[in-house]
Design a protein around this motif. Structure first.
Motif, PDB file in Angstrom:
ATOM      1  N   LYS A 337       0.818  -1.209   0.000  1.00 49.57           N
ATOM      2  CA  LYS A 337       0.000   0.000   0.000  1.00 49.57           C
ATOM      3  C   LYS A 337       0.853   1.260   0.000  1.00 49.57           C
ATOM      4  N   LEU A 338       2.072   1.148   0.526  1.00 52.13           N
ATOM      5  CA  LEU A 338       2.971   2.299   0.603  1.00 52.13           C
ATOM      6  C   LEU A 338       3.797   2.479  -0.667  1.00 52.13           C
ATOM      7  N   GLY A 339       3.655   1.576  -1.631  1.00 53.33           N
ATOM      8  CA  GLY A 339       4.367   1.710  -2.897  1.00 53.33           C
ATOM      9  C   GLY A 339       5.519   0.743  -3.075  1.00 53.33           C
ATOM     10  N   PHE A 340       5.837  -0.059  -2.052  1.00 55.08           N
ATOM     11  CA  PHE A 340       6.882  -1.065  -2.210  1.00 55.08           C
ATOM     12  C   PHE A 340       6.411  -2.141  -3.177  1.00 55.08           C
ATOM     13  N   ARG A 341       7.367  -2.763  -3.874  1.00 58.44           N
ATOM     14  CA  ARG A 341       7.054  -3.848  -4.798  1.00 58.44           C
ATOM     15  C   ARG A 341       7.992  -5.026  -4.524  1.00 58.44           C
ATOM     16  N   ASP A 342       7.447  -6.230  -4.555  1.00 63.02           N
ATOM     17  CA  ASP A 342       8.196  -7.423  -4.191  1.00 63.02           C
ATOM     18  C   ASP A 342       9.268  -7.763  -5.220  1.00 63.02           C
ATOM     19  N   CYS A 343      10.426  -8.230  -4.731  1.00 58.41           N
ATOM     20  CA  CYS A 343      11.522  -8.585  -5.632  1.00 58.41           C
ATOM     21  C   CYS A 343      12.316  -9.800  -5.159  1.00 58.41           C
ATOM     22  N   GLY A 344      11.934 -10.417  -4.045  1.00 58.42           N
ATOM     23  CA  GLY A 344      12.654 -11.596  -3.581  1.00 58.42           C
ATOM     24  C   GLY A 344      11.959 -12.251  -2.413  1.00 58.42           C
ATOM     25  N   ILE A 465      21.813 -19.410   4.347  1.00 55.03           N
ATOM     26  CA  ILE A 465      22.937 -18.637   3.821  1.00 55.03           C
ATOM     27  C   ILE A 465      22.492 -17.951   2.535  1.00 55.03           C
ATOM     28  N   ASP A 466      22.609 -16.628   2.480  1.00 57.79           N
ATOM     29  CA  ASP A 466      22.220 -15.837   1.313  1.00 57.79           C
ATOM     30  C   ASP A 466      23.469 -15.361   0.577  1.00 57.79           C
ATOM     31  N   LEU A 467      23.471 -15.529  -0.733  1.00 56.84           N
ATOM     32  CA  LEU A 467      24.608 -15.173  -1.572  1.00 56.84           C
ATOM     33  C   LEU A 467      24.182 -14.101  -2.565  1.00 56.84           C
ATOM     34  N   PHE A 468      24.921 -12.982  -2.627  1.00 55.73           N
ATOM     35  CA  PHE A 468      24.599 -11.853  -3.492  1.00 55.73           C
ATOM     36  C   PHE A 468      25.663 -11.736  -4.581  1.00 55.73           C
ATOM     37  N   LEU A 469      25.233 -11.725  -5.842  1.00 57.60           N
ATOM     38  CA  LEU A 469      26.128 -11.655  -6.995  1.00 57.60           C
ATOM     39  C   LEU A 469      25.804 -10.410  -7.814  1.00 57.60           C
ATOM     40  N   PRO A 470      26.822  -9.663  -8.289  1.00 56.19           N
ATOM     41  CA  PRO A 470      26.568  -8.421  -9.031  1.00 56.19           C
ATOM     42  C   PRO A 470      25.999  -8.694 -10.419  1.00 56.19           C
ATOM     43  N   LEU A 471      24.853  -8.104 -10.719  1.00 53.45           N
ATOM     44  CA  LEU A 471      24.209  -8.310 -12.011  1.00 53.45           C
ATOM     45  C   LEU A 471      24.758  -7.398 -13.105  1.00 53.45           C
ATOM     46  N   GLY A 492      15.806 -14.279  -5.825  1.00 53.97           N
ATOM     47  CA  GLY A 492      15.284 -12.972  -6.214  1.00 53.97           C
ATOM     48  C   GLY A 492      16.417 -12.025  -6.537  1.00 53.97           C
ATOM     49  N   ILE A 493      16.128 -10.728  -6.525  1.00 58.81           N
ATOM     50  CA  ILE A 493      17.171  -9.726  -6.719  1.00 58.81           C
ATOM     51  C   ILE A 493      17.020  -8.639  -5.658  1.00 58.81           C
ATOM     52  N   ASP A 501      22.328  -3.630  -9.060  1.00 57.30           N
ATOM     53  CA  ASP A 501      21.440  -4.680  -8.574  1.00 57.30           C
ATOM     54  C   ASP A 501      22.226  -5.968  -8.340  1.00 57.30           C
ATOM     55  N   ALA A 502      21.702  -6.807  -7.450  1.00 60.30           N
ATOM     56  CA  ALA A 502      22.367  -8.066  -7.126  1.00 60.30           C
ATOM     57  C   ALA A 502      21.397  -9.220  -7.287  1.00 60.30           C
ATOM     58  N   LEU A 503      21.894 -10.314  -7.836  1.00 58.53           N
ATOM     59  CA  LEU A 503      21.156 -11.570  -7.871  1.00 58.53           C
ATOM     60  C   LEU A 503      21.315 -12.246  -6.511  1.00 58.53           C
ATOM     61  N   ILE A 504      20.213 -12.765  -5.962  1.00 58.68           N
ATOM     62  CA  ILE A 504      20.263 -13.444  -4.664  1.00 58.68           C
ATOM     63  C   ILE A 504      20.080 -14.940  -4.879  1.00 58.68           C
ATOM     64  N   LEU A 505      21.032 -15.708  -4.401  1.00 54.97           N
ATOM     65  CA  LEU A 505      20.921 -17.162  -4.323  1.00 54.97           C
ATOM     66  C   LEU A 505      20.884 -17.544  -2.842  1.00 54.97           C
ATOM     67  N   GLN A 506      20.256 -18.674  -2.552  1.00 56.98           N
ATOM     68  CA  GLN A 506      20.131 -19.072  -1.157  1.00 56.98           C
ATOM     69  C   GLN A 506      20.518 -20.536  -0.988  1.00 56.98           C
ATOM     70  N   TYR A 507      20.991 -20.852   0.225  1.00 52.57           N
ATOM     71  CA  TYR A 507      21.362 -22.223   0.589  1.00 52.57           C
ATOM     72  C   TYR A 507      20.745 -22.535   1.944  1.00 52.57           C
TER      73      TYR A 507
END
Length: 541
Positions: A337-344, A465-471, A492-493, A501-507
């Motif tokens: 409602k506040l304008g946020f949008r889901d991405c992950g 464990i969350d892994l962030f990779l540069p897109l 997600g990203i 932006d970063a790509l998110i991978l999870q373990y």
């Protein structure tokens, strides 16, 4: 034979009926150290006042774990008594102070009690302990320099008793940057957000009240700590929230921007904040959101968020992100409602021990969160190098958040990394039992280094464990598949994560997980959850 210092601990129920037992225990400890006569009476009086404060003021509800510890320790030439409990946070600096000659009718019982403690003991201090609650420390020194023959002091470098709100305790709190598993916000403010089987849905809406939303003042930081306790006990993900002095310091340094809602009668209603990862960050996290139960359904959450999103910070912000718990949809619906949008979606990032007072929920597995983002300024278009097998989903996410970026085709061959060293940061969040690995730059050893870090974290039994990779780096297109062979999967990203932006991978590290217990609100979040589930190697065993 070496002599040892006295140290005893007693756990007592939060009931004045236990006071005689507590005083007998403290009396015997004082005698063993060498006290006698009036000094023992003074110690008993101070302990009685301290215990009375705990019994009468520390615990708010009958179902709270209302017990406390009394520790008696011999210190050099005296006795230290520690009353430790997990009741509501307390700021002794705001307590009434009794002055000699003051009209007794206008002094509160607590103010008089503190005055008696300070008059009868040599040192009195109050410490916030983060998720361990708080403690009162009382020290009495023996008259003269003699020590009871059986207990000569053996302590070297004795820790001194500090003044109120120990700054070293604040210094031991976690860094202000928060892990990617925040926050378990309070439920929304309108009855229509409640499912029909909840008590809120059948209650008559409360009358509207007038209140003000503004920046927090330093002396209101204790109310934020108390609000966190009222909503979550001592289970909140970041224990810095239980150190009011640290919250005040972070706001003064613009590491954090706190907004509060306050009634015309100066009653504290709620709090929300923007927290910056570092001084150079151009994004902030919308977090530390609490609305006290007595003031829910007054629109506090919306007004607090709008205030923060429209109040200029000391530096321009590209956007704000938020993590909403996924064991209910209340907060997810509120931020949309506040304008946020889901991405992950980050799975199992928080323990089941988190409390959500006012929401009836089973809490049968680790808590997942939905990552959402809102731009505060229009981003410039840039090239995104999405791994080909995730290209369609990444494109949908970028469209959902309103990013104008272009999905670029990867090069035919991987970039040469022979002369480059990997730049990788790792952070572990013990309270959450999760970790974050950020790849800032690739090298020839990148996959091998991530494998090494992953093994270390698994041996430490870190759950998620969350892994962030540069897109913006085409190497991500080639490295992702290799990392997925290690057990990582798409999550997600994160927009505007450092240089882009970063790509998110999870373990997930051998933990039980049921996707059917994850609740998401938006259409994209539902599709993303199904996508993640198909790719999760644990789900496809």
């Amino acid at each position: 034979m070496r002599n040892h210092s006295l140290s005893f601990k007693l756990t007592a129920p939060c009931d004045m009926a236990a006071l005689p037992l507590v005083l007998a225990y403290v009396r015997e400890a004082a005698v063993l150290v060498g006290f006698a006569g009036d000094d023992i009476s003074r110690i008993e009086l101070a302990v009685e006042e301290a215990v009375s404060n705990v019994v009468q003021h520390a615990f708010l509800e009958d179902d709270e774990p209302s017990a406390f510890d009394i520790v008696c320790e011999q210190v050099t030439l005296g006795l230290r008594i520690i009353i430790r409990e997990k009741g509501i946070p307390f700021d002794p600096g705001k307590a009434p102070v009794f002055e000699q000659g003051e009209d007794m009718e206008h002094v509160s019982a607590r103010g008089m009690g503190m005055a008696l403690m300070r008059q009868t003991m040599d040192e009195v201090a109050f410490h916030n302990l983060g998720t361990d609650g708080k403690e009162t420390r009382l020290v009495k020194y023996l008259p003269g320099k003699s020590v009871h023959p059986g207990f000569e002091a053996q302590v070297q470098d004795e820790e001194p008793v500090e003044s109120a709100l120990d700054p070293r305790s604040a210094g031991s709190a976690p860094a202000p940057n928060t892990p990617p598993n925040t926050p378990p916000d309070s439920p929304p403010d309108t009855p229509k957000d409640m499912p029909p089987n909840t008590p809120q849905a059948i209650q008559t809406p409360p009358p509207r009240i007038d209140y003000t939303v503004r920046r927090m003042t330093a002396d209101e930081a204790i109310e934020v700590s108390r609000s966190a306790y009222k909503n979550h006990g001592y289970t909140f993900f970041n224990e810095v929230i239980y150190y009011p002095e640290r919250l005040a310091e972070m706001n003064a340094a613009e590491e954090m921007i706190s907004a509060v809602a306050v009634t015309e009668d100066k009653e504290f209603m709620g709090h929300a904040a923007l927290v910056f990862e570092d001084a150079a960050a151009r994004t902030a996290e919308y977090t530390f959101v609490f609305v006290n139960q007595a003031f829910r359904n007054q629109g506090c959450m919306g007004r607090l968020a709008r205030f923060l999103l429209t109040t200029p910070a000391m530096r321009p912000l590209a956007g704000v992100y938020s993590y909403s718990v996924a064991n209910h949809v209340f907060t997810q619906r509120g931020v949309i409602k506040l304008g946020f949008r889901d991405c992950g979606i980050l799975l199992a990032t928080s323990p089941t021990t988190w409390k959500f007072k006012g929401i009836d929920e089973p809490g049968t597995q680790r808590i997942s969160v939905v990552l959402s983002f809102v731009y505060l300024e229009q981003p410039s278009p840039r090239r995104i190098f999405a791994p080909l097998h995730h290209r369609e989903m990444i494109g949908r996410i970028l469209e959902n958040i309103g990013a104008p970026h272009v999905l670029a085709s990867p090069p035919q061959k991987p970039p040469s990394l022979a002369a480059q060293a990997s730049r990788i940061d790792t952070k572990v969040y013990p309270l959450e039992n999760c970790a974050m690995i950020k790849v800032h730059g690739y090298g020839s050893d990148s996959v091998r280094e991530v494998r090494r870090i992953l093994r270390e974290l698994c041996l430490k039994q870190v759950a998620a464990i969350d892994l962030f990779l540069p897109l913006d780096d085409p190497t991500t297109c080639f490295v992702t598949a290799e990392l997925e062979k290690l057990g990582f999967f798409f999550s997600g990203i994160q927009p505007e994560a450092g240089r882009g932006d970063a790509l998110i991978l999870q373990y997930l590290n051998n933990i039980p997980f049921d996707y059917d217990k994850v609740q998401v609100f938006s259409d994209l979040a539902r599709d993303l959850l199904a996508y993640i589930r198909r790719l999760d190697p644990n789900e496809n065993l």
